[in-house]
Enzyme design. Structure first.
Site, PDB file in Angstrom:
ATOM      1  N   SER A  60     -20.616  31.205  30.750  1.00 40.85           N
ATOM      2  CA  SER A  60     -20.793  31.653  32.159  1.00 40.85           C
ATOM      3  C   SER A  60     -19.869  30.865  33.014  1.00 40.85           C
ATOM      4  O   SER A  60     -20.118  29.813  33.198  1.00 40.85           O
ATOM      5  CB  SER A  60     -22.055  31.663  32.489  1.00 40.85           C
ATOM      6  OG  SER A  60     -22.060  31.910  33.817  1.00 40.85           O
ATOM      7  N   LYS A  99      -8.823   3.318  26.227  1.00 48.12           N
ATOM      8  CA  LYS A  99      -9.921   2.499  26.421  1.00 48.12           C
ATOM      9  C   LYS A  99     -10.004   1.129  25.498  1.00 48.12           C
ATOM     10  O   LYS A  99      -9.978   1.993  24.193  1.00 48.12           O
ATOM     11  CB  LYS A  99     -11.282   3.440  26.712  1.00 48.12           C
ATOM     12  CG  LYS A  99     -12.604   2.557  26.767  1.00 48.12           C
ATOM     13  CD  LYS A  99     -13.688   3.720  27.024  1.00 48.12           C
ATOM     14  CE  LYS A  99     -14.835   2.757  26.769  1.00 48.12           C
ATOM     15  NZ  LYS A  99     -16.287   3.635  26.787  1.00 48.12           N
ATOM     16  N   THR A 365     -22.001   7.290  24.852  1.00 47.96           N
ATOM     17  CA  THR A 365     -22.414   7.716  23.622  1.00 47.96           C
ATOM     18  C   THR A 365     -22.573   9.237  23.535  1.00 47.96           C
ATOM     19  O   THR A 365     -22.930   9.731  22.498  1.00 47.96           O
ATOM     20  CB  THR A 365     -23.810   6.861  23.087  1.00 47.96           C
ATOM     21  OG1 THR A 365     -24.622   7.039  24.331  1.00 47.96           O
ATOM     22  CG2 THR A 365     -23.393   5.318  22.759  1.00 47.96           C
TER      23      THR A 365
HETATM   24  P1  FAD Z   1     -22.775  21.535  29.875  1.00 47.46           P
HETATM   25  O1  FAD Z   1     -21.224  20.868  30.224  1.00 47.46           O
HETATM   26  O2  FAD Z   1     -23.646  21.790  31.075  1.00 47.46           O
HETATM   27  O3  FAD Z   1     -22.400  22.984  29.566  1.00 47.46           O
HETATM   28  C1  FAD Z   1     -23.169  23.991  29.365  1.00 47.46           C
HETATM   29  C2  FAD Z   1     -22.610  25.182  29.198  1.00 47.46           C
HETATM   30  O4  FAD Z   1     -23.693  26.299  28.851  1.00 47.46           O
HETATM   31  C3  FAD Z   1     -21.808  25.924  30.159  1.00 47.46           C
HETATM   32  O5  FAD Z   1     -20.656  26.536  29.824  1.00 47.46           O
HETATM   33  C4  FAD Z   1     -22.706  26.789  30.915  1.00 47.46           C
HETATM   34  O6  FAD Z   1     -21.865  27.878  31.530  1.00 47.46           O
HETATM   35  C5  FAD Z   1     -23.520  27.514  29.650  1.00 47.46           C
HETATM   36  N1  FAD Z   1     -24.667  28.159  29.885  1.00 47.46           N
HETATM   37  C6  FAD Z   1     -25.992  27.734  30.378  1.00 47.46           C
HETATM   38  N2  FAD Z   1     -26.603  28.681  30.717  1.00 47.46           N
HETATM   39  C7  FAD Z   1     -25.896  29.739  30.214  1.00 47.46           C
HETATM   40  C8  FAD Z   1     -26.413  31.176  30.414  1.00 47.46           C
HETATM   41  N3  FAD Z   1     -27.482  31.655  30.934  1.00 47.46           N
HETATM   42  N4  FAD Z   1     -25.604  32.128  30.151  1.00 47.46           N
HETATM   43  C9  FAD Z   1     -24.054  31.738  29.471  1.00 47.46           C
HETATM   44  N5  FAD Z   1     -23.897  30.495  29.417  1.00 47.46           N
HETATM   45  C10 FAD Z   1     -24.640  29.340  29.880  1.00 47.46           C
HETATM   46  N6  FAD Z   1     -20.639  11.428  27.743  1.00 47.46           N
HETATM   47  C11 FAD Z   1     -19.994  10.641  27.258  1.00 47.46           C
HETATM   48  O7  FAD Z   1     -19.710  10.729  25.857  1.00 47.46           O
HETATM   49  N7  FAD Z   1     -19.261   9.663  28.001  1.00 47.46           N
HETATM   50  C12 FAD Z   1     -19.526   9.604  29.278  1.00 47.46           C
HETATM   51  O8  FAD Z   1     -18.956   8.773  30.183  1.00 47.46           O
HETATM   52  C13 FAD Z   1     -20.392  10.422  29.906  1.00 47.46           C
HETATM   53  N8  FAD Z   1     -20.909  10.300  31.283  1.00 47.46           N
HETATM   54  C14 FAD Z   1     -21.789  11.253  31.913  1.00 47.46           C
HETATM   55  C15 FAD Z   1     -22.392  10.998  33.137  1.00 47.46           C
HETATM   56  C16 FAD Z   1     -23.100  12.028  33.607  1.00 47.46           C
HETATM   57  C17 FAD Z   1     -23.841  11.555  35.204  1.00 47.46           C
HETATM   58  C18 FAD Z   1     -23.830  12.664  32.953  1.00 47.46           C
HETATM   59  C19 FAD Z   1     -24.942  13.746  33.391  1.00 47.46           C
HETATM   60  C20 FAD Z   1     -23.580  12.963  31.357  1.00 47.46           C
HETATM   61  C21 FAD Z   1     -22.398  12.149  31.020  1.00 47.46           C
HETATM   62  N9  FAD Z   1     -21.983  12.239  29.585  1.00 47.46           N
HETATM   63  C22 FAD Z   1     -21.206  11.487  29.078  1.00 47.46           C
HETATM   64  C23 FAD Z   1     -22.376  13.293  28.819  1.00 47.46           C
HETATM   65  C24 FAD Z   1     -21.387  14.546  28.553  1.00 47.46           C
HETATM   66  O9  FAD Z   1     -21.060  14.915  30.125  1.00 47.46           O
HETATM   67  C25 FAD Z   1     -22.180  15.602  28.002  1.00 47.46           C
HETATM   68  O10 FAD Z   1     -22.640  14.907  26.956  1.00 47.46           O
HETATM   69  C26 FAD Z   1     -21.213  16.605  27.781  1.00 47.46           C
HETATM   70  O11 FAD Z   1     -20.366  17.044  29.045  1.00 47.46           O
HETATM   71  C27 FAD Z   1     -21.712  17.774  26.935  1.00 47.46           C
HETATM   72  O12 FAD Z   1     -22.329  18.629  28.016  1.00 47.46           O
HETATM   73  P2  FAD Z   1     -22.724  20.194  27.417  1.00 47.46           P
HETATM   74  O13 FAD Z   1     -21.629  20.952  26.864  1.00 47.46           O
HETATM   75  O14 FAD Z   1     -23.918  20.079  26.462  1.00 47.46           O
HETATM   76  O15 FAD Z   1     -23.451  20.696  28.716  1.00 47.46           O
END
Ligand code: FAD
Length: 519
Positions: A60, A99, A365
């Site tokens: 989304s 890095k 990580t």
């Molecule tokens: P998100 O990026 O939140 O993606 C979620 C997805 O789900 C989005 O596309 C959203 O649109 C979709 N979605 C949710 N609900 C719905 C719905 N109802 N309908 C349709 N779509 C939906 N990792 C590292 O390896 N190195 C780092 O330096 C690092 N720094 C970080 C710093 C912080 C403060 C944080 C919080 C995290 C960090 N991470 C880091 C972790 C990393 O950001 C995440 O592991 C990575 O971005 C994966 O996120 P994700 O895809 O699981 O979630």
């Protein structure tokens, strides 16, 4: 089937119990298009391909992604190779940099700093770890800077970088590196790879999840538009909310805030530095720490803190006061709970990324957890029976992986002399996992460090952080007396010189990027 040679019921030496296969999974639905969703889509499309199964990602635009996660560890190179990525193109398109490790400032105590490099220090000799010999020499007042024995540390501080070359025994053959990149550009880059390999994408907000009445498995996702997307295997990459694994299937979350108490981050990018340091910096503050991730077009910054000890306003003010360039935009607060799902895989749903757990970005990580989740899903890939055997193994491996990483992160907080705030008083005195306590006792007794089983961080990483956090040591490893003092001295001098010469030989990180992968 070929005729059995070992009797009517046999098939070779295997004894089949029932059907040969219950049918392969033919449709995979990935919920979420952040780093986790697109890494999963790109890997599954590349490895399985669209002829094996339909791979369909839903995301989304209105909800968006978490928008952070920009520092990695060298294991990402395995993932990139698996996807057939051209590394220079990858760095250029994600406006990335290289890095060589992480510098930790003010962690062991205010005014102290140390470097956790990728790769190893020196080289093991006569079966004894290099760092044991180094401790023996350092105790005698010789070679006291351990960074002299890591090309990654030396090159990082000199602002140098190149990829490893085939140079025999030279440290230049063993350069270990990872990347910093722009998280948004990384997801876009992966999306292109995934779609080229045959994955499909639907944009829209999921408003309801349908479950099968008999099995309780997830059957379909319903979008705001009215569209209904069915699937057999669902991968929950929906971020912290865990739309499928948590909200729909109710798998509980194991809360690790007693070990890793930080629960918020405020992020604020700023203008780039004149020259790009090839390392991440982590600076400890009163109730948490600040990251600095240098990219080609900006610096990624954030302050991770514990809301019990610091307000959002104070955290944002500390971050703003400690930037290396003019801020780009306003501070953005992100809330999280450290920990993980009790089961990463439930029924026909596997959670990958933030929906599965989060352990804060201290050692970069999380992207590794996504990568290993994908690799383990592929090596335990289900058929339509979604057998408990595959699921249980996957869950056990993922929980173990999380616990090993947790212990390493807890070490940074717990092994400190900082007593300048209630936060650090808590961290110094908090109960810690027994396996970590054992590792600390062993180090304090003999300077020895170990990698347990398959854990991510090796003995060099444990050593770098235990030494850097200034854990006291009673004695060096007695086996380091194997070589005479003179011989040890000679060999260490040789290694130090080889590291020094190699660092001198390397080009500046900026020049390397300008020549190979400038955005
Ligand atoms: P998100 O990026 O939140 O993606 C979620 C997805 O789900 C989005 O596309 C959203 O649109 C979709 N979605 C949710 N609900 C719905 C719905 N109802 N309908 C349709 N779509 C939906 N990792 C590292 O390896 N190195 C780092 O330096 C690092 N720094 C970080 C710093 C912080 C403060 C944080 C919080 C995290 C960090 N991470 C880091 C972790 C990393 O950001 C995440 O592991 C990575 O971005 C994966 O996120 P994700 O895809 O699981 O979630």
């Amino acid at each position: 089937l070929p005729k059995s040679r070992s009797g009517p019921k046999g098939f070779g030496f295997l004894r089949w119990r029932g059907v040969l296969t219950t049918g392969r999974v033919r449709s995979i639905v990935i919920v979420g298009g952040g780093t986790a969703g697109w890494m999963t889509a790109a890997a599954l499309a590349r490895v399985l391909g669209p002829d094996y199964a339909d791979i369909h990602l839903i995301e989304s635009d209105a909800i968006g992604t978490v928008g952070v996660g920009e520092a990695t560890i060298p294991q990402i190179n395995v993932f990139n190779r698996m996807l057939g990525i051209d590394e220079n193109d990858f760095v250029r398109r994600t406006k990335g940099s290289f890095k060589l490790g992480i510098e930790f400032v003010d962690w062991g105590g205010i005014g102290q700093r140390y470097f956790h490099p990728f790769g190893d220090y020196g080289i093991d000799m006569e079966g004894v770890s290099f760092h044991s010999y180094w401790m023996r020499m350092a105790k005698a007042g010789e070679f006291t800077d351990v960074n002299d024995f890591s090309l990654m540390a030396r090159a990082a501080y000199d602002g140098k970088f190149m990829r490893p070359i085939d140079a025999g025994n030279s440290p230049l053959s063993r350069i270990a590196y990872a990347f910093h990149f722009d998280a948004g550009l990384y997801a876009a880059y992966l999306r292109e790879l995934a779609e080229t390999a045959g994955a499909r994408r639907t944009e829209g907000r999921i408003v309801d999840i349908e479950r099968d009445g008999d099995s309780g498995h997830i059957a379909a996702a319903k979008l705001e538009s009215g569209e209904r997307i069915e699937g057999e295997l669902f991968i929950d990459c929906s971020g912290f909310r865990g739309l499928l694994i948590g909200e729909t299937l109710g798998v509980p979350y194991i809360d690790w805030r007693n070990f890793l108490p930080c629960d918020r981050a405020v992020a604020l990018p700023c203008e780039r530095l004149d020259s790009l340091p090839p390392y991440t910096r982590s600076t400890a503050h009163k109730a948490g720490w600040q990251w600095r991730i240098p990219l080609q077009h900006r610096i990624g910054n954030g302050h991770v803190y514990c809301s019990e000890y610091m307000s959002d306003d104070e955290a944002a003010a500390i971050l703003t006061d400690n930037l290396d360039g003019a801020p780009l935009g306003d501070p953005r607060v992100i809330r999280f709970t450290t920990g993980h799902r009790q089961r990463f895989w439930e029924g026909n749903c596997v959670s990958i990324g933030l929906s599965a757990g989060f352990m804060e970005p201290l050692e970069s990580t999380s992207i590794w957890m996504i990568q290993t989740g994908i690799a383990r899903l592929l090596s335990n890939f289900p058929d339509k029976s979604f057998a408990a055997a595959d699921r249980d193994r996957y869950n056990r491996l993922m929980v173990e992986e999380s616990e090993f990483i947790r212990d390493f992160l807890v070490l940074h907080y717990h092994a400190t002399t900082r007593d300048d705030s209630a936060f650090w008083d808590y961290c110094r005195n908090m109960p810690i996992p027994e396996r970590l306590a054992e590792k600390m006792r062993v180090f304090e007794n003999s300077g020895r460090t170990f990698r347990e089983h398959d854990e991510l961080f090796n003995d060099t990483s444990w050593f770098a952080v235990m030494l850097g956090q200034q854990l006291p040591v009673r004695a060096y490893d007695p086996v380091a007396d194997l070589l005479s003092f003179e011989e040890t001295h000679k060999r260490l001098a040789h290694i130090r010189d080889a590291v020094r010469n190699s660092a001198d030989y390397m080009p500046a990180h900026d020049a390397y990027i300008a020549e190979n992968c400038a955005a």
